[in-house]
Motif scaffolding. Structure first.
Motif, PDB file in Angstrom:
ATOM      1  N   LEU A   1       0.809  -1.214   0.000  1.00 24.29           N
ATOM      2  CA  LEU A   1       0.000   0.000   0.000  1.00 24.29           C
ATOM      3  C   LEU A   1       0.847   1.272   0.000  1.00 24.29           C
ATOM      4  CD1 LEU A   1      -2.876  -0.983   2.461  1.00 24.29           C
ATOM      5  CD2 LEU A   1      -2.947  -0.873  -0.028  1.00 24.29           C
ATOM      6  N   ARG A   2       2.150   1.152   0.250  1.00 22.85           N
ATOM      7  CA  ARG A   2       3.014   2.324   0.155  1.00 22.85           C
ATOM      8  C   ARG A   2       3.082   2.849  -1.277  1.00 22.85           C
ATOM      9  NH1 ARG A   2       6.543   3.725   4.242  1.00 22.85           N
ATOM     10  NH2 ARG A   2       6.504   2.393   6.086  1.00 22.85           N
ATOM     11  N   ALA A   3       2.707   2.012  -2.250  1.00 17.42           N
ATOM     12  CA  ALA A   3       2.691   2.463  -3.642  1.00 17.42           C
ATOM     13  C   ALA A   3       1.717   3.621  -3.840  1.00 17.42           C
ATOM     14  CB  ALA A   3       2.319   1.303  -4.573  1.00 17.42           C
ATOM     15  N   LEU A   4       0.766   3.789  -2.931  1.00 21.13           N
ATOM     16  CA  LEU A   4      -0.177   4.903  -3.040  1.00 21.13           C
ATOM     17  C   LEU A   4       0.536   6.245  -2.939  1.00 21.13           C
ATOM     18  CD1 LEU A   4      -3.048   3.616  -0.709  1.00 21.13           C
ATOM     19  CD2 LEU A   4      -2.833   3.359  -3.185  1.00 21.13           C
ATOM     20  N   ASP A   5       1.689   6.252  -2.304  1.00 19.12           N
ATOM     21  CA  ASP A   5       2.419   7.493  -2.064  1.00 19.12           C
ATOM     22  C   ASP A   5       3.476   7.760  -3.126  1.00 19.12           C
ATOM     23  OD1 ASP A   5       2.786   9.771  -0.548  1.00 19.12           O
ATOM     24  OD2 ASP A   5       4.403   8.887   0.632  1.00 19.12           O
TER      25      ASP A   5
ATOM     26  N   VAL B   1      -6.855   2.753  -6.385  1.00 22.55           N
ATOM     27  CA  VAL B   1      -6.766   3.644  -5.225  1.00 22.55           C
ATOM     28  C   VAL B   1      -5.762   4.750  -5.498  1.00 22.55           C
ATOM     29  CG1 VAL B   1      -6.249   3.797  -2.761  1.00 22.55           C
ATOM     30  CG2 VAL B   1      -7.428   1.782  -3.655  1.00 22.55           C
ATOM     31  N   TRP B   2      -4.643   4.407  -6.130  1.00 23.07           N
ATOM     32  CA  TRP B   2      -3.633   5.416  -6.474  1.00 23.07           C
ATOM     33  C   TRP B   2      -4.218   6.467  -7.416  1.00 23.07           C
ATOM     34  CZ3 TRP B   2      -1.287   6.780 -11.148  1.00 23.07           C
ATOM     35  CH2 TRP B   2      -0.143   7.579 -11.055  1.00 23.07           C
ATOM     36  N   LEU B   3      -5.039   6.041  -8.376  1.00 30.03           N
ATOM     37  CA  LEU B   3      -5.678   6.995  -9.278  1.00 30.03           C
ATOM     38  C   LEU B   3      -6.589   7.954  -8.512  1.00 30.03           C
ATOM     39  CD1 LEU B   3      -6.694   4.745 -12.324  1.00 30.03           C
ATOM     40  CD2 LEU B   3      -4.855   6.445 -12.235  1.00 30.03           C
ATOM     41  N   VAL B   4      -7.228   7.445  -7.472  1.00 30.04           N
ATOM     42  CA  VAL B   4      -8.163   8.265  -6.694  1.00 30.04           C
ATOM     43  C   VAL B   4      -7.422   9.261  -5.815  1.00 30.04           C
ATOM     44  CG1 VAL B   4      -9.862   8.208  -4.837  1.00 30.04           C
ATOM     45  CG2 VAL B   4     -10.035   6.578  -6.733  1.00 30.04           C
ATOM     46  N   VAL B   5      -6.408   8.792  -5.092  1.00 32.82           N
ATOM     47  CA  VAL B   5      -5.739   9.669  -4.117  1.00 32.82           C
ATOM     48  C   VAL B   5      -4.566  10.421  -4.720  1.00 32.82           C
ATOM     49  CG1 VAL B   5      -6.417   8.152  -2.230  1.00 32.82           C
ATOM     50  CG2 VAL B   5      -4.144   7.901  -3.242  1.00 32.82           C
ATOM     51  N   GLY B   6      -4.032   9.958  -5.845  1.00 34.18           N
ATOM     52  CA  GLY B   6      -2.854  10.577  -6.441  1.00 34.18           C
ATOM     53  C   GLY B   6      -2.991  12.052  -6.733  1.00 34.18           C
ATOM     54  N   PRO B   7      -4.071  12.489  -7.400  1.00 34.65           N
ATOM     55  CA  PRO B   7      -4.201  13.922  -7.679  1.00 34.65           C
ATOM     56  C   PRO B   7      -4.148  14.790  -6.433  1.00 34.65           C
ATOM     57  CG  PRO B   7      -5.771  12.669  -8.975  1.00 34.65           C
ATOM     58  CD  PRO B   7      -5.144  11.704  -8.014  1.00 34.65           C
ATOM     59  N   ALA B   8      -4.740  14.324  -5.346  1.00 27.68           N
ATOM     60  CA  ALA B   8      -4.706  15.098  -4.096  1.00 27.68           C
ATOM     61  C   ALA B   8      -3.287  15.185  -3.549  1.00 27.68           C
ATOM     62  CB  ALA B   8      -5.631  14.454  -3.065  1.00 27.68           C
ATOM     63  N   LEU B   9      -2.519  14.086  -3.667  1.00 25.84           N
ATOM     64  CA  LEU B   9      -1.146  14.107  -3.179  1.00 25.84           C
ATOM     65  C   LEU B   9      -0.278  15.052  -3.999  1.00 25.84           C
ATOM     66  CD1 LEU B   9      -0.547  10.300  -2.506  1.00 25.84           C
ATOM     67  CD2 LEU B   9      -0.784  12.104  -0.815  1.00 25.84           C
ATOM     68  N   ARG B  10      -0.481  15.031  -5.323  1.00 25.13           N
ATOM     69  CA  ARG B  10       0.351  15.873  -6.179  1.00 25.13           C
ATOM     70  C   ARG B  10       0.039  17.351  -5.999  1.00 25.13           C
ATOM     71  NH1 ARG B  10      -0.176  11.257  -9.455  1.00 25.13           N
ATOM     72  NH2 ARG B  10      -2.123  11.947 -10.398  1.00 25.13           N
TER      73      ARG B  10
END
Length: 238
Positions: free
Chosen positions: A25-29, A220-229
């Motif tokens: 799940l660290r791949a989300l970051d 999940v990465w597609l969902v949270v990625g824009p917010a992280l960037r």
């Protein structure tokens, strides 16, 4: 440039650290999604899949060969552990898989039922479903908690969390919960069907294991990625 004690390069204003090489799940970051890294790399894939694959194949050839199937599965796990030790590589993933293989084998051997080789996986998925679902009910989505913990550990804290970011974390957590629910929905009826469905259960476990996990983490990465960037980098201290 000196590195932060946590291993991350210090962040200056307007810069973001490169997040790469995270597994699970660290791949989300990560700034770029790497499917192979998300499931532990090709070696991690082999170490995770091989014990179950050996068990399934042995029983496919000899349905009554429970003990040889269990022994083969454990030997594969032991070989993976030995290879890691000889290579002086991290043991976290292979130790977890080895412990799971031992518990699964003991459960199946003591009960005399091959289906119980998969019982531990059902329990683990049920626990994770409860954790992800519970975090949503408590309005503390698991995805957000994990990201906060990783950023705090690396010293790359994020800006203030908005309602939009919280919704993304909730959606990402719901996607994770759906993965665990799907596994249980498919595997539990096969488990309850007993020995007649043990082959189908093994195939389902393989297909709903790492392949499904990689696809889920990508969503999940597609969902949270824009917010992280878009998250503002913290100002340098001092």
């Amino acid at each position: 440039m000196n590195e932060h004690p946590g291993g991350a390069t210090p962040v200056t204003r307007g810069e973001r650290p490169e997040r790469a090489g995270h597994g699970g799940l660290r791949a989300l970051d990560a700034d770029r999604f790497d499917a192979a890294a998300a499931v532990g790399g090709w070696r991690g894939i082999l170490e995770s899949v091989a014990p179950t694959l050996v068990f399934v194949c042995v029983l496919a050839v000899r349905p009554d060969a429970l003990v040889p199937a269990l022994a083969g599965s454990l030997l594969v796990s032991a070989a993976a552990l030995l290879a890691r030790l000889l290579g002086r590589q991290p043991l976290t993933q292979v130790l977890g898989g080895g412990a799971l293989a031992v518990i699964s084998a003991l459960w199946a051997w003591r009960s005399g039922s091959a289906t119980n080789f998969y019982a531990t996986g059902l329990v683990i998925n049920a626990v994770w479903l409860a954790v992800t679902g519970g975090s949503l009910l408590l309005r503390r989505p698991l995805v957000g908690l994990l990201l906060d913990a990783w950023h705090a550990a690396s010293g790359s804290g994020r800006g203030e969390q908005s309602a939009a970011v919280a919704r993304r974390h909730a959606l990402g957590t719901a996607i994770l919960a759906a993965m665990f629910a799907l596994r249980l929905a498919v595997e539990l009826p096969l488990y309850l069907a007993g020995e007649a469905a043990v082959g189908a259960l093994g195939i389902a476990r393989l297909l709903l294991g790492l392949p499904l996990f990689a696809v889920t983490v990508w969503f999940v990465w597609l969902v949270v990625g824009p917010a992280l960037r878009r998250a503002p980098a913290p100002a340098p201290q001092g």
